[in-house]
Design a protein around this motif. Structure first.
Motif, short mmCIF file in Angstrom:
data_model
loop_
_atom_site.label_atom_id
_atom_site.label_comp_id
_atom_site.label_asym_id
_atom_site.label_seq_id
_atom_site.Cartn_x
_atom_site.Cartn_y
_atom_site.Cartn_z
N LEU A 232 0.83 -1.11 -0.10
CA LEU A 232 0.01 0.03 -0.06
C LEU A 232 0.82 1.28 0.12
CD1 LEU A 232 -2.80 -1.19 2.61
CD2 LEU A 232 -2.84 -1.16 0.14
N MET A 233 2.20 1.10 -0.22
CA MET A 233 2.99 2.39 -0.27
C MET A 233 2.45 3.53 -1.32
SD MET A 233 4.64 1.14 1.99
CE MET A 233 5.52 2.72 2.17
N GLU A 234 2.09 2.97 -2.53
CA GLU A 234 1.62 3.98 -3.49
C GLU A 234 0.39 4.96 -2.78
OE1 GLU A 234 -0.44 4.20 -8.15
OE2 GLU A 234 -0.43 2.23 -6.87
N LEU A 235 -0.56 3.90 -2.28
CA LEU A 235 -1.73 4.79 -1.74
C LEU A 235 -1.33 5.81 -0.67
CD1 LEU A 235 -4.77 4.97 -0.99
CD2 LEU A 235 -4.81 2.90 0.31
N CYS A 236 -0.40 5.18 0.33
CA CYS A 236 0.12 6.06 1.31
C CYS A 236 0.69 7.52 0.85
CB CYS A 236 1.20 5.40 2.22
SG CYS A 236 0.49 3.92 3.21
N LYS A 237 1.52 7.28 -0.21
CA LYS A 237 2.03 8.50 -0.78
C LYS A 237 1.02 9.63 -1.30
CE LYS A 237 6.56 6.43 -1.89
NZ LYS A 237 7.28 5.58 -3.02
N GLU A 238 0.16 8.67 -1.98
CA GLU A 238 -0.87 9.80 -2.65
C GLU A 238 -1.69 10.45 -1.71
OE1 GLU A 238 -2.33 11.05 -6.45
OE2 GLU A 238 -0.76 10.23 -5.80
N VAL A 239 -2.17 9.74 -0.58
CA VAL A 239 -2.81 10.25 0.57
C VAL A 239 -2.02 11.70 0.90
CG1 VAL A 239 -3.51 10.10 2.92
CG2 VAL A 239 -4.13 8.40 1.24
N ASN A 240 -0.69 11.52 1.16
CA ASN A 240 0.02 12.74 1.42
C ASN A 240 0.04 13.65 0.25
OD1 ASN A 240 1.45 13.23 3.91
ND2 ASN A 240 2.72 11.45 3.60
N ARG A 241 0.19 13.41 -0.88
CA ARG A 241 0.52 14.21 -2.04
C ARG A 241 -0.83 14.89 -2.10
NH1 ARG A 241 0.47 14.93 -7.28
NH2 ARG A 241 -0.97 13.18 -7.72
N LYS A 242 -1.85 14.40 -1.99
CA LYS A 242 -3.37 15.07 -2.16
C LYS A 242 -3.76 15.63 -1.14
CE LYS A 242 -4.79 13.60 -6.57
NZ LYS A 242 -5.27 14.48 -7.51
N LYS A 243 -2.92 15.69 0.15
CA LYS A 243 -3.60 16.10 1.33
C LYS A 243 -4.87 15.53 1.59
CE LYS A 243 -0.73 20.24 1.32
NZ LYS A 243 0.24 20.07 0.45
N ALA A 244 -5.33 14.43 1.49
CA ALA A 244 -6.36 13.90 1.84
C ALA A 244 -6.89 13.55 3.04
CB ALA A 244 -6.59 12.48 0.86
N ASN A 245 -8.08 13.32 3.46
CA ASN A 245 -8.24 13.03 5.02
C ASN A 245 -8.02 11.71 5.31
OD1 ASN A 245 -10.87 15.12 3.92
ND2 ASN A 245 -9.63 15.71 5.87
N LEU A 246 -8.37 10.62 4.27
CA LEU A 246 -8.17 9.19 4.20
C LEU A 246 -7.80 8.41 2.92
CD1 LEU A 246 -9.22 7.26 6.52
CD2 LEU A 246 -11.34 6.92 5.33
N GLY A 247 -7.24 7.49 3.05
CA GLY A 247 -7.06 6.42 2.18
C GLY A 247 -7.84 5.24 2.55
N ILE A 248 -8.26 4.67 1.31
CA ILE A 248 -9.14 3.20 1.34
C ILE A 248 -8.47 2.28 0.64
CG2 ILE A 248 -11.34 2.31 0.91
CD1 ILE A 248 -12.71 4.89 1.59
N ALA A 249 -8.43 1.17 0.92
CA ALA A 249 -7.98 0.17 0.17
C ALA A 249 -8.91 -1.12 0.50
CB ALA A 249 -6.41 -0.28 0.60
N VAL A 250 -9.41 -1.66 -0.75
CA VAL A 250 -10.03 -3.00 -0.54
C VAL A 250 -9.35 -3.96 -1.54
CG1 VAL A 250 -12.21 -1.66 -0.45
CG2 VAL A 250 -11.25 -2.17 -2.81
N ASP A 251 -9.73 -5.22 -1.09
CA ASP A 251 -9.07 -6.30 -2.10
C ASP A 251 -10.00 -6.57 -3.30
OD1 ASP A 251 -11.48 -7.45 -0.86
OD2 ASP A 251 -10.78 -9.17 -0.51
#
Length: 461
Positions: A232-251
């Motif tokens: 989930l490293m890409e998701l973590c980076k994108e949450v930071n980059r977008k200054k998002a409130n939350l990242g969500i991952a599903v299978d």
């Protein structure tokens, strides 16, 4: 190449020889066995079929549909969808059963037939044995030409599922809308790319505030599809980059759920169930259930709200059975599987997302702040691949003897307690491996316990 027949369905790799993989012959055989078993139950002839975004999905679906039609069963095809949507559609349509074509978190070369009863729940181990016996004997009687089953397409099932989620009494769409959440989703090239954005919009999240990674539904998973930290490293980076409130991952089939905090740190998949249970228990005190490989934090939260916690064997059907036994108000598994029984008895990332966003909105906390309200435990999750013919029970017996002075539970594999710490080792329902999970207040302690047990396993293989 592999073919695994278990409580989690018929699962295998695509390509290779029949009997050793999920070949077309095996798909037909097991679909025919399931269809024959359904007809024996007398629940009717309607069967719901849906699939995730896997490359092999359409091919396997055609084989399944044709086989069930040949038995005289009437198919309602819900197409590209989620596992919980198929489960709920069985209830909506009052169907005899359903088949979900998904290998869940397994890589792209895998697919599976996950089998449901007329309650939209996974069939029991006992019923599974009957299906496997029918398949082994090839004890099928196909319909005559004038009694072949029908085929219809249902394009409203996902919307009905979403409507049920947003109308669930504990979900507060108004509160979520007011928070103006900015969210990044990792849809892992499967049906989460269809279902989750549709849900978020229905919950009042603005389209411009939703970013979807790995959005194309092509089954060519951009990374290993199991929602673990290393994937989930890409998701973590994108949450930071977008200054998002939350990242969500599903299978890939959207029954597992985990979150990323606003600073790009992981909320922790084990804490998905803990957080949502805390919210539900505040409104509805009661009992909870999780499998015995899940964090003890759920027990802590349950006791805090005056309820009682009950462990179960691993496997959704086992969790569901225990939830029914103890009348649990919420339950699930530490892999991010949330089961809200008065919606339906199945792991469902969509209701999980709606309840989590409601919790955040009502508390006015960030996800990082919310995570800080729960006790900190660390689980070390490991696995050892098994060669064919390895006697796992013999290995477990030797380890059990070695640790005979410790509290031991053998309900599902082997769970050993060390004061406040524990380790659970068991064979997987979905892969030819032994899973080794260890939990402690300290990360290094959990890893050391796991490492020691893995050494014990290798010495006895």
């Amino acid at each position: 190449m592999a073919l695994i027949k278990s409580i989690s369905g018929i699962r295998g790799t695509i390509g290779g020889k029949p009997g050793n993989t999920l070949s077309p012959l095996d798909v037909v055989k097991f679909a025919a066995a399931y269809g024959s078993w359904l007809l024996q139950q007398g629940w009717g002839k309607k069967v719901i079929v849906g699939r995730d975004g896997r490359i092999s999905g359409e091919m396997v679906q055609r084989l399944v549909v044709s086989t069930l039609n040949a038995l005289g069963l009437d198919i309602v095809d819900v197409g590209l969808t989620t596992t919980p949507t198929v489960e709920m559609t069985v209830l909506f349509e009052k169907a005899a059963g359903g088949i979900i074509l998904t290998a869940s978190h397994n890589p792209k070369e895998w697919n599976a037939l996950k089998l449901l009863n007329n309650k939209g729940e996974f069939i029991s181990a006992q019923d599974g044995e009957v299906v496997l016996a029918l398949a082994e004997k090839e004890d099928f009687t196909f319909a005559t030409v004038d009694k072949l089953g029908t085929y219809t397409v249902n394009e409203t099932s996902l919307q009905r599922h979403i409507d049920a989620v947003i109308n669930y009494p504990l979900v507060d769409v108004e509160a979520i809308t007011k928070r103006k959440f900015k969210i990044v989703l990792d849809a892992i090239n499967s049906t989460g790319a269809i279902a989750v954005p549709a849900l978020l919009k229905a919950l009042g999240v603005r389209e411009k505030d939703i970013t979807v990674l790995n959005e194309e539904v092509n089954g060519k998973f951009a990374h290993n599809p199991e929602p673990l930290p290393q994937h989930l490293m890409e998701l973590c980076k994108e949450v930071n980059r977008k200054k998002a409130n939350l990242g969500i991952a599903v299978d890939p089939d959207v029954d597992r759920l985990c979150f990323v905090n606003e600073d790009g740190s992981l909320f922790g998949e084990e804490y998905t169930l803990v957080a949502i249970s805390d919210f539900v228990l505040q409104q509805r005190p009661g009992n909870t259930v999780s499998n015995m490989s899940s964090t003890r934090a759920l027990k802590d939260v349950t006791l805090k709200h005056g309820g009682e916690y009950f462990p179960s064997a691993v496997g959704e059907v086992n969790v569901v059975n225990r939830m029914k036994e103890v009348n649990a108000v919420i339950g699930g598994e530490g892999n991010g599987g949330i089961i809200v029984p008065d919606l339906h008895y199945g792991r469902d990332a969509l209701i999980g997302i709606a309840l989590f966003l409601t919790f955040l909105a009502k508390t006015e906390k960030s996800s990082k702040q919310l995570r800080g309200t729960f006790p900190d435990y660390f689980i070390s999750k490991n696995k050892i691949e098994l060669a064919q013919g390895v006697n796992v029970q013999s290995i477990f017996d030797k380890i059990k003897t070695k640790y005979k002075n410790n509290p031991i539970n053998t309900e599902d594999g082997l769970k050993i307690e060390f004061d406040n710490d524990w380790v659970h080792l068991r064979t997987s329902n979905t892969e030819p491996i032994i899973r080794i999970y260890a939990e402690s207040n300290f990360e290094t302690t959990a890893e050391n316990i796991a490492r020691k047990i893995m050494q014990d396993i290798r010495e006895n293989m």
